[in-house]
Scaffold this motif. Structure first.
Motif, PDB file in Angstrom:
ATOM      1  N   LYS A 276       7.364  -7.203  -8.573  1.00 35.31           N
ATOM      2  CA  LYS A 276       6.013  -6.840  -9.019  1.00 35.31           C
ATOM      3  C   LYS A 276       5.932  -5.388  -9.453  1.00 35.31           C
ATOM      4  CE  LYS A 276       1.174  -6.866  -7.510  1.00 35.31           C
ATOM      5  NZ  LYS A 276       0.222  -7.271  -6.418  1.00 35.31           N
ATOM      6  N   TYR A 277       6.614  -4.494  -8.727  1.00 29.37           N
ATOM      7  CA  TYR A 277       6.508  -3.062  -9.005  1.00 29.37           C
ATOM      8  C   TYR A 277       7.771  -2.489  -9.660  1.00 29.37           C
ATOM      9  CZ  TYR A 277       2.203  -3.208  -6.368  1.00 29.37           C
ATOM     10  OH  TYR A 277       0.926  -3.509  -5.946  1.00 29.37           O
ATOM     11  N   ASP A 278       8.672  -3.384 -10.074  1.00 29.42           N
ATOM     12  CA  ASP A 278       9.894  -2.980 -10.767  1.00 29.42           C
ATOM     13  C   ASP A 278      10.655  -1.929  -9.967  1.00 29.42           C
ATOM     14  OD1 ASP A 278      11.773  -3.015 -12.805  1.00 29.42           O
ATOM     15  OD2 ASP A 278      10.761  -1.475 -13.981  1.00 29.42           O
ATOM     16  N   LEU A 279      10.926  -2.265  -8.699  1.00 33.88           N
ATOM     17  CA  LEU A 279      11.599  -1.332  -7.799  1.00 33.88           C
ATOM     18  C   LEU A 279      13.080  -1.684  -7.671  1.00 33.88           C
ATOM     19  CD1 LEU A 279       9.063  -1.405  -4.813  1.00 33.88           C
ATOM     20  CD2 LEU A 279       9.097   0.210  -6.724  1.00 33.88           C
ATOM     21  N   PRO A 280      13.953  -0.683  -7.583  1.00 29.85           N
ATOM     22  CA  PRO A 280      15.327  -0.977  -7.187  1.00 29.85           C
ATOM     23  C   PRO A 280      15.291  -1.571  -5.785  1.00 29.85           C
ATOM     24  CG  PRO A 280      14.915   1.400  -7.172  1.00 29.85           C
ATOM     25  CD  PRO A 280      13.729   0.754  -7.801  1.00 29.85           C
ATOM     26  N   PHE A 281      16.116  -2.580  -5.548  1.00 25.64           N
ATOM     27  CA  PHE A 281      15.968  -3.388  -4.348  1.00 25.64           C
ATOM     28  C   PHE A 281      17.324  -3.674  -3.709  1.00 25.64           C
ATOM     29  CE2 PHE A 281      15.466  -7.976  -2.843  1.00 25.64           C
ATOM     30  CZ  PHE A 281      14.967  -7.617  -1.597  1.00 25.64           C
ATOM     31  N   TYR A 282      17.430  -3.322  -2.424  1.00 25.87           N
ATOM     32  CA  TYR A 282      18.614  -3.647  -1.630  1.00 25.87           C
ATOM     33  C   TYR A 282      18.203  -4.775  -0.690  1.00 25.87           C
ATOM     34  CZ  TYR A 282      22.823  -2.948   1.168  1.00 25.87           C
ATOM     35  OH  TYR A 282      24.024  -3.124   1.809  1.00 25.87           O
ATOM     36  N   PRO A 283      18.730  -5.987  -0.853  1.00 23.97           N
ATOM     37  CA  PRO A 283      18.167  -7.167  -0.193  1.00 23.97           C
ATOM     38  C   PRO A 283      18.113  -7.144   1.329  1.00 23.97           C
ATOM     39  CG  PRO A 283      19.583  -7.812  -2.013  1.00 23.97           C
ATOM     40  CD  PRO A 283      19.765  -6.337  -1.836  1.00 23.97           C
TER      41      PRO A 283
ATOM     42  N   LEU B  89      12.965   3.125  -3.542  1.00 25.04           N
ATOM     43  CA  LEU B  89      14.046   2.148  -3.401  1.00 25.04           C
ATOM     44  C   LEU B  89      13.681   1.306  -2.188  1.00 25.04           C
ATOM     45  CD1 LEU B  89      17.901   2.955  -3.306  1.00 25.04           C
ATOM     46  CD2 LEU B  89      16.843   0.961  -2.274  1.00 25.04           C
ATOM     47  N   LEU B  90      13.461   0.029  -2.399  1.00 25.83           N
ATOM     48  CA  LEU B  90      13.001  -0.851  -1.323  1.00 25.83           C
ATOM     49  C   LEU B  90      14.193  -1.509  -0.630  1.00 25.83           C
ATOM     50  CD1 LEU B  90      10.531  -2.105   0.096  1.00 25.83           C
ATOM     51  CD2 LEU B  90      10.606  -3.947  -1.605  1.00 25.83           C
ATOM     52  N   ALA B  91      14.286  -1.288   0.686  1.00 18.94           N
ATOM     53  CA  ALA B  91      15.332  -1.910   1.492  1.00 18.94           C
ATOM     54  C   ALA B  91      14.747  -3.123   2.201  1.00 18.94           C
ATOM     55  CB  ALA B  91      15.887  -0.915   2.510  1.00 18.94           C
ATOM     56  N   GLY B  92      15.326  -4.281   1.955  1.00 18.33           N
ATOM     57  CA  GLY B  92      14.788  -5.516   2.498  1.00 18.33           C
ATOM     58  C   GLY B  92      15.205  -5.792   3.928  1.00 18.33           C
TER      59      GLY B  92
ATOM     60  N   ALA C 299       0.829  -1.205   0.000  1.00 15.30           N
ATOM     61  CA  ALA C 299       0.000   0.000   0.000  1.00 15.30           C
ATOM     62  C   ALA C 299       0.866   1.259   0.000  1.00 15.30           C
ATOM     63  CB  ALA C 299      -0.926  -0.004   1.213  1.00 15.30           C
ATOM     64  N   MET C 300       1.987   1.234   0.743  1.00 16.59           N
ATOM     65  CA  MET C 300       2.889   2.385   0.762  1.00 16.59           C
ATOM     66  C   MET C 300       3.534   2.600  -0.601  1.00 16.59           C
ATOM     67  SD  MET C 300       4.740   2.352   4.521  1.00 16.59           S
ATOM     68  CE  MET C 300       4.686   0.611   4.918  1.00 16.59           C
ATOM     69  N   VAL C 301       3.961   1.517  -1.219  1.00 15.49           N
ATOM     70  CA  VAL C 301       4.560   1.621  -2.554  1.00 15.49           C
ATOM     71  C   VAL C 301       3.562   2.228  -3.536  1.00 15.49           C
ATOM     72  CG1 VAL C 301       5.402   0.289  -4.528  1.00 15.49           C
ATOM     73  CG2 VAL C 301       6.215  -0.252  -2.223  1.00 15.49           C
ATOM     74  N   LYS C 302       2.325   1.762  -3.493  1.00 17.17           N
ATOM     75  CA  LYS C 302       1.294   2.267  -4.402  1.00 17.17           C
ATOM     76  C   LYS C 302       1.053   3.762  -4.190  1.00 17.17           C
ATOM     77  CE  LYS C 302      -1.390  -1.968  -5.158  1.00 17.17           C
ATOM     78  NZ  LYS C 302      -2.705  -2.626  -4.933  1.00 17.17           N
ATOM     79  N   ARG C 303       0.965   4.174  -2.926  1.00 14.29           N
ATOM     80  CA  ARG C 303       0.701   5.593  -2.638  1.00 14.29           C
ATOM     81  C   ARG C 303       1.833   6.473  -3.148  1.00 14.29           C
ATOM     82  NH1 ARG C 303      -2.047   6.258   3.366  1.00 14.29           N
ATOM     83  NH2 ARG C 303      -3.719   4.718   3.089  1.00 14.29           N
TER      84      ARG C 303
ATOM     85  N   PRO D   4      11.678  -9.214  -2.087  1.00 14.73           N
ATOM     86  CA  PRO D   4      12.007  -9.456  -3.496  1.00 14.73           C
ATOM     87  C   PRO D   4      10.771  -9.581  -4.380  1.00 14.73           C
ATOM     88  CG  PRO D   4      12.507 -11.395  -2.157  1.00 14.73           C
ATOM     89  CD  PRO D   4      12.227 -10.276  -1.209  1.00 14.73           C
ATOM     90  N   GLU D   5       9.697 -10.122  -3.821  1.00 15.00           N
ATOM     91  CA  GLU D   5       8.478 -10.266  -4.626  1.00 15.00           C
ATOM     92  C   GLU D   5       7.838  -8.913  -4.923  1.00 15.00           C
ATOM     93  OE1 GLU D   5       6.032 -13.102  -2.615  1.00 15.00           O
ATOM     94  OE2 GLU D   5       7.354 -14.796  -3.106  1.00 15.00           O
ATOM     95  N   LEU D   6       7.804  -8.007  -3.937  1.00 16.71           N
ATOM     96  CA  LEU D   6       7.267  -6.669  -4.187  1.00 16.71           C
ATOM     97  C   LEU D   6       8.158  -5.897  -5.154  1.00 16.71           C
ATOM     98  CD1 LEU D   6       6.027  -5.414  -0.687  1.00 16.71           C
ATOM     99  CD2 LEU D   6       4.641  -6.098  -2.647  1.00 16.71           C
TER     100      LEU D   6
END
Length: 213
Positions: free
Chosen positions: A159-166, A131-134, A118-122, A154-156
């Protein structure tokens, strides 16, 4: 072309170039949005992750300002409740780091996933890059919980094509000398390790934000 028209043309061209240059020179405003790991628990403000990352980026020539919107003890539910007013208009990107307290409290991973999504969508609806920090579940939560929780990030990101730091605490979590006496939060040296490891991802993120403007 008349002289007046010619002068008008060159004046307009000069203004366009000047405005374009000004836009390129605009400081990139980012927000570090998270819990105590972002807030800098028991650390001076200048030693918190956002401030240290901002300095590291400036040292490499990036014109960036990173606001600290970390709240100690925050869960993903708390983050969702405050994300609209904690991330001001004009923000170009958010480093989203939440979920550790959910795992410590045994919040069902499905709830954590829903709140993060929900935060990503907003943020995306507002045109703000993420940038999603895991985060990883603590071992004492058991294998089933860990499998469900650890898969969230990793799944989010996919799904939303986000840069991701594991893993936000990479390089720190197993090193006692890089943590406070509570054995959970990074000390100043720990933040230094986190920033060093995070920096390449932050540079990629800023480049993507600039290209997307």
């Amino acid at each position: 072309m008349a002289l007046k028209d010619l002068l008008s043309f060159f004046f307009g061209l000069a203004m366009t170039i000047a405005l374009s240059a000004a836009a390129r020179a605009e400081t990139i405003s980012l927000v570090g949005f998270g819990d105590s790991l972002m807030a800098g628990y028991q650390l001076a403000p200048e030693d918190a992750f956002p401030a240290r990352l901002e300095k590291a980026l400036k040292d490499k020539g990036y014109d960036v300002a990173i606001s600290n919107a970390g709240v100690s003890g925050d869960t993903t539910a708390g983050g969702l409740a405050r994300i609209d007013w904690s991330v001001p208009d004009g923000t170009k990107g958010v480093i989203l780091e939440l979920g550790a307290n959910d795992a410590l409290r045994g919040v069902p991973p499905e709830e954590t996933r829903g709140n993060l999504e929900a935060m990503v969508k907003r943020l995306k609806e507002r045109g703000i890059a993420v940038l999603l920090a895991g985060m990883l579940a603590p071992p004492n939560m058991g294998g089933d919980y860990a499998a469900r929780f650890n898969a969230i990030y990793p799944e989010l990101a996919k799904k939303y094509d986000l840069p991701f730091y594991p893993f936000f605490l990479d390089g720190v979590v197993t090193e006692a000398g890089l943590k406070l006496e509570d054995g959970m939060h990074p000390n100043g040296d720990g933040i230094g390790v986190m920033v060093e490891r995070f920096l390449p991802m932050a540079e990629q993120f800023i480049t993507a934000v600039q290209e997307g403007e």
